[in-house]
Design a protein around this motif. Structure first.
Motif, PDB file in Angstrom:
ATOM      1  N   LEU A 239       0.825  -1.208   0.000  1.00  0.00           N
ATOM      2  CA  LEU A 239       0.000   0.000   0.000  1.00  0.00           C
ATOM      3  C   LEU A 239       0.864   1.265   0.000  1.00  0.00           C
ATOM      4  CD1 LEU A 239      -2.872  -1.035   2.437  1.00  0.00           C
ATOM      5  CD2 LEU A 239      -2.980  -0.781  -0.050  1.00  0.00           C
ATOM      6  N   LEU A 240       2.017   1.225   0.666  1.00  0.00           N
ATOM      7  CA  LEU A 240       2.951   2.352   0.616  1.00  0.00           C
ATOM      8  C   LEU A 240       3.416   2.569  -0.823  1.00  0.00           C
ATOM      9  CD1 LEU A 240       4.802   4.503   1.891  1.00  0.00           C
ATOM     10  CD2 LEU A 240       6.476   2.677   2.324  1.00  0.00           C
ATOM     11  N   ALA A 241       3.779   1.481  -1.498  1.00  0.00           N
ATOM     12  CA  ALA A 241       4.277   1.580  -2.876  1.00  0.00           C
ATOM     13  C   ALA A 241       3.201   2.080  -3.832  1.00  0.00           C
ATOM     14  CB  ALA A 241       4.798   0.227  -3.329  1.00  0.00           C
ATOM     15  N   GLU A 242       1.960   1.741  -3.559  1.00  0.00           N
ATOM     16  CA  GLU A 242       0.868   2.130  -4.455  1.00  0.00           C
ATOM     17  C   GLU A 242       0.369   3.557  -4.195  1.00  0.00           C
ATOM     18  OE1 GLU A 242      -1.087  -2.288  -5.348  1.00  0.00           O
ATOM     19  OE2 GLU A 242      -2.103  -0.903  -3.969  1.00  0.00           O
ATOM     20  N   ASN A 243       0.741   4.140  -3.049  1.00  0.00           N
ATOM     21  CA  ASN A 243       0.190   5.449  -2.687  1.00  0.00           C
ATOM     22  C   ASN A 243       1.234   6.548  -2.492  1.00  0.00           C
ATOM     23  OD1 ASN A 243      -2.924   5.117  -2.078  1.00  0.00           O
ATOM     24  ND2 ASN A 243      -1.910   3.250  -1.328  1.00  0.00           N
TER      25      ASN A 243
ATOM     26  N   MET B 226      -8.090  -0.048   4.339  1.00  0.00           N
ATOM     27  CA  MET B 226      -7.427  -0.164   3.032  1.00  0.00           C
ATOM     28  C   MET B 226      -6.759  -1.530   2.887  1.00  0.00           C
ATOM     29  SD  MET B 226      -5.705   3.649   2.797  1.00  0.00           S
ATOM     30  CE  MET B 226      -4.812   3.302   1.264  1.00  0.00           C
ATOM     31  N   MET B 227      -6.150  -2.014   3.957  1.00  0.00           N
ATOM     32  CA  MET B 227      -5.499  -3.329   3.936  1.00  0.00           C
ATOM     33  C   MET B 227      -6.512  -4.422   3.628  1.00  0.00           C
ATOM     34  SD  MET B 227      -3.069  -2.947   7.321  1.00  0.00           S
ATOM     35  CE  MET B 227      -2.212  -4.520   7.143  1.00  0.00           C
ATOM     36  N   ASN B 228      -7.654  -4.368   4.285  1.00  0.00           N
ATOM     37  CA  ASN B 228      -8.669  -5.402   4.090  1.00  0.00           C
ATOM     38  C   ASN B 228      -9.338  -5.293   2.726  1.00  0.00           C
ATOM     39  OD1 ASN B 228      -8.489  -6.899   6.571  1.00  0.00           O
ATOM     40  ND2 ASN B 228      -9.374  -5.132   7.618  1.00  0.00           N
ATOM     41  N   GLU B 229      -9.472  -4.070   2.212  1.00  0.00           N
ATOM     42  CA  GLU B 229     -10.012  -3.904   0.860  1.00  0.00           C
ATOM     43  C   GLU B 229      -9.048  -4.474  -0.179  1.00  0.00           C
ATOM     44  OE1 GLU B 229     -10.704   0.262   0.554  1.00  0.00           O
ATOM     45  OE2 GLU B 229     -12.496   0.223   1.825  1.00  0.00           O
ATOM     46  N   LYS B 230      -7.751  -4.243   0.040  1.00  0.00           N
ATOM     47  CA  LYS B 230      -6.741  -4.794  -0.876  1.00  0.00           C
ATOM     48  C   LYS B 230      -6.719  -6.316  -0.787  1.00  0.00           C
ATOM     49  CE  LYS B 230      -3.459  -4.202  -3.902  1.00  0.00           C
ATOM     50  NZ  LYS B 230      -3.700  -3.539  -5.200  1.00  0.00           N
TER      51      LYS B 230
ATOM     52  N   ILE C 282       3.726   4.682   8.582  1.00  0.00           N
ATOM     53  CA  ILE C 282       3.237   4.519   7.208  1.00  0.00           C
ATOM     54  C   ILE C 282       1.711   4.460   7.182  1.00  0.00           C
ATOM     55  CG2 ILE C 282       3.135   2.894   5.260  1.00  0.00           C
ATOM     56  CD1 ILE C 282       6.063   2.119   6.014  1.00  0.00           C
ATOM     57  N   ALA C 283       1.137   3.711   8.122  1.00  0.00           N
ATOM     58  CA  ALA C 283      -0.316   3.571   8.168  1.00  0.00           C
ATOM     59  C   ALA C 283      -0.984   4.929   8.353  1.00  0.00           C
ATOM     60  CB  ALA C 283      -0.706   2.617   9.297  1.00  0.00           C
ATOM     61  N   LYS C 284      -0.456   5.739   9.257  1.00  0.00           N
ATOM     62  CA  LYS C 284      -1.080   7.032   9.534  1.00  0.00           C
ATOM     63  C   LYS C 284      -0.893   7.999   8.371  1.00  0.00           C
ATOM     64  CE  LYS C 284      -1.906  10.232  13.291  1.00  0.00           C
ATOM     65  NZ  LYS C 284      -1.656  10.579  14.705  1.00  0.00           N
ATOM     66  N   GLU C 285       0.265   7.964   7.738  1.00  0.00           N
ATOM     67  CA  GLU C 285       0.536   8.879   6.636  1.00  0.00           C
ATOM     68  C   GLU C 285      -0.235   8.498   5.367  1.00  0.00           C
ATOM     69  OE1 GLU C 285       3.068  11.757   6.243  1.00  0.00           O
ATOM     70  OE2 GLU C 285       2.036  11.731   8.170  1.00  0.00           O
ATOM     71  N   VAL C 286      -0.337   7.222   5.084  1.00  0.00           N
ATOM     72  CA  VAL C 286      -1.022   6.775   3.865  1.00  0.00           C
ATOM     73  C   VAL C 286      -2.534   6.777   4.041  1.00  0.00           C
ATOM     74  CG1 VAL C 286      -1.380   4.824   2.276  1.00  0.00           C
ATOM     75  CG2 VAL C 286       0.932   5.399   3.053  1.00  0.00           C
TER      76      VAL C 286
END
Length: 419
Positions: free
Chosen positions: A72-76, A145-149, A131-135
């Motif tokens: 998710l970091l790489a995608e955002n 977002m993790m569960n949607e992915k 990373i979670a808070k920033e993304v």
């Protein structure tokens, strides 16, 4: 007579023992003896499962969770984007960059590139939180977002609760070895995440802090074709490793969950993974459906005389031209047939009339089905009827010819009478 009976009995016992040994040898698959209670090996190019052990069991993934955080970091974000370290990150448990490598002051920033290195190599729990808070804007939204992915990747047995895999007082942060193989494939398809996992070490820093060298916790990276992966451990998860090998142009994902954490050596999970990788590259497929054998039959109706009748039926056996071979695992293969309702008069042994589908887990493979009889078989099966019809037709032709000839003769006689 008694001697003869003893000889026969001895021979039977010897034969029985020999046969049992051969049978046992034939059924010895040489599968690796793993400590991990759940494991999988998947060919990433073909999606074929080579080895399966409790692959759908819901398990605690520990820090392997960070593969999803990294994706998710790489995608955002872009590698040079700056991420701000929040004060809440200091409360995350070791291993954490700010606790175990170098102190970090809330408000300090990291490039996304440095954050990715710390996340995947050092496995920093605090950086995963950052990373979670920033993304995501908040950790709670990032977990969504993790569960949607996960749903997008068809990880049906997965539910994430934290971005770093810490599971104290949490019972529903779960996934499966099969789901993690799907995540590994997605991570390997992303250039940023895949290239990061290949590093043995990296130099990292916050924008205001000193440089620090970190090492990859995956001890296998760079050895025997191992090109990257992610380790994990909590008391609930046991020792875990999700990793990828590349040998002879083939990429195989290997996941082992709930192995032993034998401190201080910490070797058991790596031994499990190496055993499974070696087994997977040596595994051979076995025919599930054999070529040139009748697999199914289809009853087709046809007119004995095309377009006229009467209607008949013929049973048409179908086969495949090449063996349908698969890796032998504990997974059940579902086989289904789709045979067209074609005209029997169009049967050709070299023309497909349908398909057979073999489904193993989510992987479907189709094979063309061919009839074992052609339209000429219909002629042979009804040859006597066709001969009778030919005789009748021939007789009718002769009769018609005679009638025509007789009619002509009568006309000629009449002409001669009236001259």
């Amino acid at each position: 007579m008694n001697k003869l009976k003893k000889i026969i009995a001895s021979a039977l016992i010897f034969t029985s023992i020999f046969s049992s040994a051969v049978f046992a040898a034939d059924n010895n698959t040489n599968e690796p003896d793993l400590i991990g209670t759940s494991a999988i090996a998947v060919d990433l190019d073909t999606d074929e499962i080579i080895y399966a052990k409790n692959i759908d069991n819901k398990m605690f993934p520990a820090s392997i969770t960070k593969l999803m955080t990294a994706l998710l970091l790489a995608e955002n974000k872009e590698p040079n984007d700056l991420l701000t370290y929040p004060k809440e990150a200091l409360q995350e448990a070791p291993f954490s960059y700010g606790l175990n490598v170098h102190p970090v002051t809330p408000g300090d920033t990291f490039t996304a590139s440095n954050a990715m290195n710390i996340l995947l190599l050092y496995s920093g729990n605090d950086v995963a939180y950052m990373i979670a808070k920033e993304v995501g804007g908040s950790v709670e939204n990032f977990v969504k977002m993790m569960n949607e992915k996960a749903k997008e990747l068809n990880m049906v047995n997965t539910h994430f609760v934290t971005p770093n895999g810490l599971d104290d007082n949490i019972d529903n942060h779960l996934t499966s070895s099969y789901d993690l193989s799907l995540l590994l494939k997605a991570v390997m398809a992303n250039e940023w995440t895949s290239s990061t996992m290949t590093k043995k070490e990296a130099e990292v820093k916050s924008t205001n802090g000193p440089a620090a060298k970190i090492e990859n916790r995956n001890k296998l990276v760079g050895e025997n074709g191992n090109i990257g992966g992610k380790t994990g451990y909590t008391e609930k998860s046991g020792r875990c490793l999700a990793t990828v090998y590349e040998r002879d142009g083939r990429k195989i994902a290997v996941v082992v969950l709930n192995s032993e954490y034998n401190l201080p050596q910490d070797t058991k999970v790596f031994e499990d993974v190496e055993k499974l990788a070696d087994f997977s590259y040596g595994a051979k497929k076995e025919p599930l459906l054999k070529k040139d054998t009748t697999l199914e039959t289809k009853t087709l109706k046809y007119n004995l005389i095309p377009f006229i009748g009467p209607e008949r039926a013929v049973r048409v056996p179908v086969e495949i031209k090449d063996d349908a071979s698969f890796y032998k695992t504990s997974l059940k293969a579902d086989v289904s047939y789709d045979i067209k309702d074609v005209s029997a008069w169009k049967l050709n042994k070299n023309k497909s009339i349908g398909t057979v589908t073999v489904k193993v887990k989510d992987k479907e493979t189709k094979f063309e089905l061919y009839p074992t009889i052609s339209k000429m078989e219909l002629v042979k099966n009804n040859i006597f009827i066709y001969l009778i019809i030919l005789v009748v037709i021939f007789a009718l032709i002769i009769l018609i010819v005679k009638l025509i000839k007789s009619s002509k003769n009568k006309k000629n006689k009449r002409r001669r009478l009236y001259r």
